[in-house]
Write a protein that holds these residues in place. Structure first.
Motif, PDB file in Angstrom:
ATOM      1  N   LEU A  45       6.709  -0.550   0.377  1.00 65.62           N
ATOM      2  CA  LEU A  45       5.248  -1.202   0.555  1.00 65.62           C
ATOM      3  C   LEU A  45       5.303  -0.588   2.028  1.00 65.62           C
ATOM      4  CD1 LEU A  45       5.396  -4.128  -1.202  1.00 65.62           C
ATOM      5  CD2 LEU A  45       4.259  -2.533  -1.679  1.00 65.62           C
ATOM      6  N   ASP A  46       5.795  -0.661   2.607  1.00 65.61           N
ATOM      7  CA  ASP A  46       6.077  -0.098   4.304  1.00 65.61           C
ATOM      8  C   ASP A  46       5.331   1.198   4.540  1.00 65.61           C
ATOM      9  OD1 ASP A  46       6.447  -2.507   5.691  1.00 65.61           O
ATOM     10  OD2 ASP A  46       8.218  -2.005   6.299  1.00 65.61           O
ATOM     11  N   ALA A  47       5.581   2.074   3.534  1.00 70.96           N
ATOM     12  CA  ALA A  47       5.474   3.283   3.432  1.00 70.96           C
ATOM     13  C   ALA A  47       4.056   3.669   3.177  1.00 70.96           C
ATOM     14  CB  ALA A  47       6.199   4.542   2.599  1.00 70.96           C
ATOM     15  N   ALA A  48       3.130   3.247   2.052  1.00 74.99           N
ATOM     16  CA  ALA A  48       2.023   3.170   1.977  1.00 74.99           C
ATOM     17  C   ALA A  48       0.686   3.332   3.141  1.00 74.99           C
ATOM     18  CB  ALA A  48       1.088   1.801   0.664  1.00 74.99           C
ATOM     19  N   THR A  49      -0.933   4.440   2.996  1.00 74.83           N
ATOM     20  CA  THR A  49      -1.294   4.201   3.991  1.00 74.83           C
ATOM     21  C   THR A  49      -2.720   4.282   3.549  1.00 74.83           C
ATOM     22  OG1 THR A  49      -1.044   6.681   2.870  1.00 74.83           O
ATOM     23  CG2 THR A  49       0.232   5.746   4.500  1.00 74.83           C
ATOM     24  N   GLU A  87       2.239 -13.596   0.975  1.00 74.34           N
ATOM     25  CA  GLU A  87       1.831 -13.544   1.671  1.00 74.34           C
ATOM     26  C   GLU A  87       1.474 -12.577   2.685  1.00 74.34           C
ATOM     27  OE1 GLU A  87       2.982 -16.979   4.137  1.00 74.34           O
ATOM     28  OE2 GLU A  87       1.534 -18.601   2.636  1.00 74.34           O
ATOM     29  N   GLN A  88       2.839 -11.907   3.598  1.00 74.28           N
ATOM     30  CA  GLN A  88       2.961 -10.196   3.997  1.00 74.28           C
ATOM     31  C   GLN A  88       2.434  -9.191   3.021  1.00 74.28           C
ATOM     32  OE1 GLN A  88       7.055 -10.201   4.864  1.00 74.28           O
ATOM     33  NE2 GLN A  88       7.114 -11.881   5.453  1.00 74.28           N
ATOM     34  N   THR A  89       2.247  -9.212   1.667  1.00 71.17           N
ATOM     35  CA  THR A  89       1.801  -8.159   0.457  1.00 71.17           C
ATOM     36  C   THR A  89       0.833  -8.306   0.759  1.00 71.17           C
ATOM     37  OG1 THR A  89       4.143  -8.066  -0.253  1.00 71.17           O
ATOM     38  CG2 THR A  89       2.298  -7.033  -2.027  1.00 71.17           C
ATOM     39  N   LEU A  90       0.318  -9.260   1.037  1.00 73.28           N
ATOM     40  CA  LEU A  90      -1.413  -9.482   0.731  1.00 73.28           C
ATOM     41  C   LEU A  90      -1.926  -9.239   1.563  1.00 73.28           C
ATOM     42  CD1 LEU A  90      -4.090 -11.186  -0.510  1.00 73.28           C
ATOM     43  CD2 LEU A  90      -3.118 -13.491   0.938  1.00 73.28           C
ATOM     44  N   ARG A  91      -1.576  -9.396   3.470  1.00 73.04           N
ATOM     45  CA  ARG A  91      -2.282  -8.816   4.051  1.00 73.04           C
ATOM     46  C   ARG A  91      -2.050  -7.395   4.184  1.00 73.04           C
ATOM     47  NH1 ARG A  91       0.860 -14.133   6.328  1.00 73.04           N
ATOM     48  NH2 ARG A  91       2.997 -13.034   6.728  1.00 73.04           N
ATOM     49  N   LEU A  92      -0.748  -7.012   4.119  1.00 74.61           N
ATOM     50  CA  LEU A  92      -0.535  -5.341   3.848  1.00 74.61           C
ATOM     51  C   LEU A  92      -1.398  -4.873   3.614  1.00 74.61           C
ATOM     52  CD1 LEU A  92       0.781  -3.078   5.227  1.00 74.61           C
ATOM     53  CD2 LEU A  92       2.425  -2.959   2.862  1.00 74.61           C
ATOM     54  N   ALA A 119      -7.333  -1.886   0.260  1.00 69.45           N
ATOM     55  CA  ALA A 119      -6.272  -2.325  -1.543  1.00 69.45           C
ATOM     56  C   ALA A 119      -6.531  -3.827  -1.659  1.00 69.45           C
ATOM     57  CB  ALA A 119      -5.301  -2.155  -1.327  1.00 69.45           C
ATOM     58  N   VAL A 120      -6.801  -4.462  -0.576  1.00 70.42           N
ATOM     59  CA  VAL A 120      -7.228  -5.922  -1.329  1.00 70.42           C
ATOM     60  C   VAL A 120      -8.436  -6.439  -1.547  1.00 70.42           C
ATOM     61  CG1 VAL A 120      -6.114  -8.513  -1.294  1.00 70.42           C
ATOM     62  CG2 VAL A 120      -4.222  -6.555  -1.894  1.00 70.42           C
ATOM     63  N   ARG A 121      -9.132  -6.867  -1.279  1.00 69.65           N
ATOM     64  CA  ARG A 121     -10.313  -8.251  -1.351  1.00 69.65           C
ATOM     65  C   ARG A 121     -10.288  -8.707  -0.260  1.00 69.65           C
ATOM     66  NH1 ARG A 121     -12.727  -9.977  -6.726  1.00 69.65           N
ATOM     67  NH2 ARG A 121     -14.722 -11.075  -5.667  1.00 69.65           N
ATOM     68  N   THR A 122     -11.294  -8.889   0.983  1.00 70.71           N
ATOM     69  CA  THR A 122     -11.113 -10.301   1.774  1.00 70.71           C
ATOM     70  C   THR A 122     -12.400 -10.571   1.764  1.00 70.71           C
ATOM     71  OG1 THR A 122     -12.331  -8.239   3.181  1.00 70.71           O
ATOM     72  CG2 THR A 122      -9.677  -9.181   3.633  1.00 70.71           C
ATOM     73  N   ASP A 123     -13.139 -10.872   1.275  1.00 69.82           N
ATOM     74  CA  ASP A 123     -14.221 -11.664   0.820  1.00 69.82           C
ATOM     75  C   ASP A 123     -13.677 -13.120  -0.316  1.00 69.82           C
ATOM     76  OD1 ASP A 123     -13.787 -10.548  -1.785  1.00 69.82           O
ATOM     77  OD2 ASP A 123     -15.997 -11.447  -2.971  1.00 69.82           O
ATOM     78  N   LEU A 124     -12.284 -13.637  -0.384  1.00 72.81           N
ATOM     79  CA  LEU A 124     -12.504 -14.467  -1.087  1.00 72.81           C
ATOM     80  C   LEU A 124     -10.680 -15.466  -0.216  1.00 72.81           C
ATOM     81  CD1 LEU A 124     -12.429 -14.351  -4.482  1.00 72.81           C
ATOM     82  CD2 LEU A 124     -13.969 -15.668  -3.093  1.00 72.81           C
ATOM     83  N   GLN A 158      -4.341  -5.796   2.220  1.00 74.46           N
ATOM     84  CA  GLN A 158      -5.811  -6.148   3.058  1.00 74.46           C
ATOM     85  C   GLN A 158      -5.725  -5.120   4.450  1.00 74.46           C
ATOM     86  OE1 GLN A 158      -6.069 -10.377   4.061  1.00 74.46           O
ATOM     87  NE2 GLN A 158      -7.117 -10.788   2.126  1.00 74.46           N
ATOM     88  N   THR A 159      -4.861  -5.314   4.985  1.00 71.09           N
ATOM     89  CA  THR A 159      -5.200  -4.263   6.182  1.00 71.09           C
ATOM     90  C   THR A 159      -5.458  -2.619   5.460  1.00 71.09           C
ATOM     91  OG1 THR A 159      -3.105  -5.858   7.243  1.00 71.09           O
ATOM     92  CG2 THR A 159      -3.609  -3.123   7.259  1.00 71.09           C
ATOM     93  N   LEU A 160      -4.704  -2.193   4.261  1.00 65.38           N
ATOM     94  CA  LEU A 160      -4.849  -1.167   3.719  1.00 65.38           C
ATOM     95  C   LEU A 160      -6.305  -1.071   3.173  1.00 65.38           C
ATOM     96  CD1 LEU A 160      -1.610  -0.888   2.959  1.00 65.38           C
ATOM     97  CD2 LEU A 160      -2.733   1.065   4.670  1.00 65.38           C
TER      98      LEU A 160
END
Length: 217
Positions: free
Chosen positions: A95-99, A154-159, A165-170, A161-163
């Motif tokens: 996951l850390d390599a995902a951009t 939690e760490q995966t969700l934050r990553l 890839a995950v919504r931030t409206d909820l 959202q940073t990329l």
């Protein structure tokens, strides 16, 4: 959960008891498992067992929790350490390599494929977990496992959202609850298939797609 006296045992003695219980529960299921056989195989007295656990269900819950802990910590991963390096939910699984969003979801998919393949290759663990899903009282075990997974989630969700890839409206708590709810249903389906389908990992991309559909912006 185990009584304090169990945790005061030497690690090798704890593992001997858990290994004996794992073998019994995976071979016979919870209902047909014999506490007497576990006690005999572990080489302890019945009185000692009740110093360590309240009853058979208490022991069963700890065996399931320990087995899942090993699964999420030891499943192999591909990455800098190679295909045999430690992975599971304690590893980042690429996951850390995902951009970008596609890279994030592909890394999660590959991570899930490795976990499912590892589980399919360990029949004893597969049978134990299938039995746990059939136990109405296993809810406390599932909750314990989900608590153990929470930092990784939690760490995966934050990553994600940073990329983007995950919504931030909820709220994050709701997104994690949605992912866990879908994960429970997917786990039950995959475990049922794994017993008879040698290529169950082929279904993983579609299941990750379901979660992506719910969590993507």
């Amino acid at each position: 959960m185990p009584r304090p006296r169990f945790h005061s045992l030497a690690p090798t003695q704890q593992q001997l008891i858990l290994d004996a219980a794992f073998a019994e529960f995976s071979a016979h299921g919870y209902a047909s498992a014999s506490l007497n056989r576990i006690i005999r195989e572990a080489g302890i007295s019945k009185g000692s067992m009740y110093y360590y656990f309240d009853d058979k269900h208490d022991l069963y819950a700890e065996v399931v929790r320990a087995a899942l802990s090993r699964l999420v910590q030891e499943a192999p991963q591909d990455g800098p350490g190679g295909p045999d390096s430690a992975g599971g939910l304690d590893g980042r699984g690429g996951l850390d390599a995902a951009t970008d969003p596609d890279g994030f979801w592909l890394a999660l998919e590959q991570h899930a494929v490795r976990l499912v393949a590892h589980l399919s290759a360990t029949p004893g663990l597969l049978e134990l977990l299938r039995g746990a899903l059939d136990q109405a009282d296993a809810i406390e075990t599932k909750q314990g496992v989900e608590h153990m997974m929470m930092p990784w989630l939690e760490q995966t969700l934050r990553l994600g959202q940073t990329l983007g890839a995950v919504r931030t409206d909820l709220p994050a708590e709701l997104l994690i609850a949605v992912a866990l709810g879908m994960g429970r249903a997917i786990d039950a389906w995959l475990l049922a298939r794994a017993a008879t389908d040698p290529d169950v990992t082929a279904s993983v991309p579609q299941t990750i797609g379901l979660i992506r559909g719910a969590l993507s912006p």
